[in-house]
Design a protein around this motif. Sequence first.
Motif, PDB file in Angstrom:
ATOM      1  N   PRO A  12       7.529   2.674  15.519  1.00  0.00           N
ATOM      2  CA  PRO A  12       7.733   4.056  15.049  1.00  0.00           C
ATOM      3  C   PRO A  12       7.269   5.090  16.076  1.00  0.00           C
ATOM      4  O   PRO A  12       7.906   6.113  16.259  1.00  0.00           O
ATOM      5  CB  PRO A  12       6.894   4.127  13.773  1.00  0.00           C
ATOM      6  N   GLU A  13       6.183   4.795  16.789  1.00  0.00           N
ATOM      7  CA  GLU A  13       5.689   5.715  17.810  1.00  0.00           C
ATOM      8  C   GLU A  13       6.695   5.823  18.956  1.00  0.00           C
ATOM      9  O   GLU A  13       6.979   6.915  19.445  1.00  0.00           O
ATOM     10  CB  GLU A  13       4.349   5.217  18.341  1.00  0.00           C
ATOM     11  N   ILE A  14       7.245   4.700  19.364  1.00  0.00           N
ATOM     12  CA  ILE A  14       8.227   4.684  20.446  1.00  0.00           C
ATOM     13  C   ILE A  14       9.479   5.445  20.027  1.00  0.00           C
ATOM     14  O   ILE A  14      10.007   6.253  20.782  1.00  0.00           O
ATOM     15  CB  ILE A  14       8.560   3.243  20.858  1.00  0.00           C
ATOM     16  N   LEU A  15       9.951   5.198  18.816  1.00  0.00           N
ATOM     17  CA  LEU A  15      11.145   5.890  18.330  1.00  0.00           C
ATOM     18  C   LEU A  15      10.897   7.383  18.209  1.00  0.00           C
ATOM     19  O   LEU A  15      11.785   8.189  18.497  1.00  0.00           O
ATOM     20  CB  LEU A  15      11.604   5.295  17.007  1.00  0.00           C
ATOM     21  N   SER A  16       9.689   7.766  17.817  1.00  0.00           N
ATOM     22  CA  SER A  16       9.347   9.180  17.716  1.00  0.00           C
ATOM     23  C   SER A  16       9.357   9.828  19.100  1.00  0.00           C
ATOM     24  O   SER A  16       9.897  10.920  19.277  1.00  0.00           O
ATOM     25  CB  SER A  16       7.973   9.334  17.073  1.00  0.00           C
ATOM     26  N   GLN A  17       8.778   9.158  20.094  1.00  0.00           N
ATOM     27  CA  GLN A  17       8.778   9.684  21.457  1.00  0.00           C
ATOM     28  C   GLN A  17      10.207   9.772  21.990  1.00  0.00           C
ATOM     29  O   GLN A  17      10.565  10.737  22.658  1.00  0.00           O
ATOM     30  CB  GLN A  17       7.931   8.809  22.369  1.00  0.00           C
ATOM     31  N   HIS A  18      10.997   8.763  21.687  1.00  0.00           N
ATOM     32  CA  HIS A  18      12.403   8.742  22.108  1.00  0.00           C
ATOM     33  C   HIS A  18      13.142   9.935  21.494  1.00  0.00           C
ATOM     34  O   HIS A  18      13.868  10.646  22.188  1.00  0.00           O
ATOM     35  CB  HIS A  18      13.029   7.415  21.673  1.00  0.00           C
ATOM     36  N   SER A  19      12.943  10.160  20.217  1.00  0.00           N
ATOM     37  CA  SER A  19      13.597  11.280  19.530  1.00  0.00           C
ATOM     38  C   SER A  19      13.142  12.617  20.095  1.00  0.00           C
ATOM     39  O   SER A  19      13.955  13.535  20.271  1.00  0.00           O
ATOM     40  CB  SER A  19      13.291  11.230  18.034  1.00  0.00           C
ATOM     41  N   ASP A  20      11.839  12.731  20.392  1.00  0.00           N
ATOM     42  CA  ASP A  20      11.322  13.973  20.964  1.00  0.00           C
ATOM     43  C   ASP A  20      11.946  14.247  22.326  1.00  0.00           C
ATOM     44  O   ASP A  20      12.297  15.382  22.644  1.00  0.00           O
ATOM     45  CB  ASP A  20       9.799  13.914  21.110  1.00  0.00           C
ATOM     46  N   LEU A  21      12.082  13.209  23.129  1.00  0.00           N
ATOM     47  CA  LEU A  21      12.676  13.364  24.455  1.00  0.00           C
ATOM     48  C   LEU A  21      14.147  13.776  24.352  1.00  0.00           C
ATOM     49  O   LEU A  21      14.605  14.682  25.052  1.00  0.00           O
ATOM     50  CB  LEU A  21      12.550  12.063  25.246  1.00  0.00           C
ATOM     51  N   ILE A  22      14.880  13.137  23.459  1.00  0.00           N
ATOM     52  CA  ILE A  22      16.295  13.492  23.253  1.00  0.00           C
ATOM     53  C   ILE A  22      16.417  14.927  22.779  1.00  0.00           C
ATOM     54  O   ILE A  22      17.265  15.682  23.261  1.00  0.00           O
ATOM     55  CB  ILE A  22      16.961  12.516  22.272  1.00  0.00           C
ATOM     56  N   LYS A  23      15.568  15.341  21.846  1.00  0.00           N
ATOM     57  CA  LYS A  23      15.606  16.710  21.334  1.00  0.00           C
ATOM     58  C   LYS A  23      15.314  17.709  22.453  1.00  0.00           C
ATOM     59  O   LYS A  23      15.988  18.726  22.577  1.00  0.00           O
ATOM     60  CB  LYS A  23      14.612  16.894  20.196  1.00  0.00           C
TER      61      LYS A  23
END
Length: 108
Positions: A24-35
């Motif tokens: 979940p932390e990795i996916l959150s960081q991934h989403s933040d980077l994409i945003k």
Amino acid sequence: MSSRSQMTTMNGKRPSSIPCRHQPEILSQHSDLIKYIYDSWNSVSRELDMCHNQPHSNSSNYRNGASVTYYQECEPNPQLKDFEPFNLEAWWGQRVVQSVITTRNANS
């Protein structure tokens, strides 16, 4: 399609080898980077569109007031006069065909 199925490797590891508690932390960081990238690109695109829609009567004010600059070479670069783009798709196609021919000849 889930986000996890789109991930193939991360730091050389397969997603299944990453402990579940970290995903979940990795996916959150991934989403933040994409945003961030998405928002930044949209901001630059809006500024560029606004610059293109302004009257060009005074081009120095137009250029100095814009925080976004789009560069387009007016004259061809003489160093690139003999440049020919490489068609990677055709090259891979020829390689596959050659591999099939070689395999067929080896099996005959």
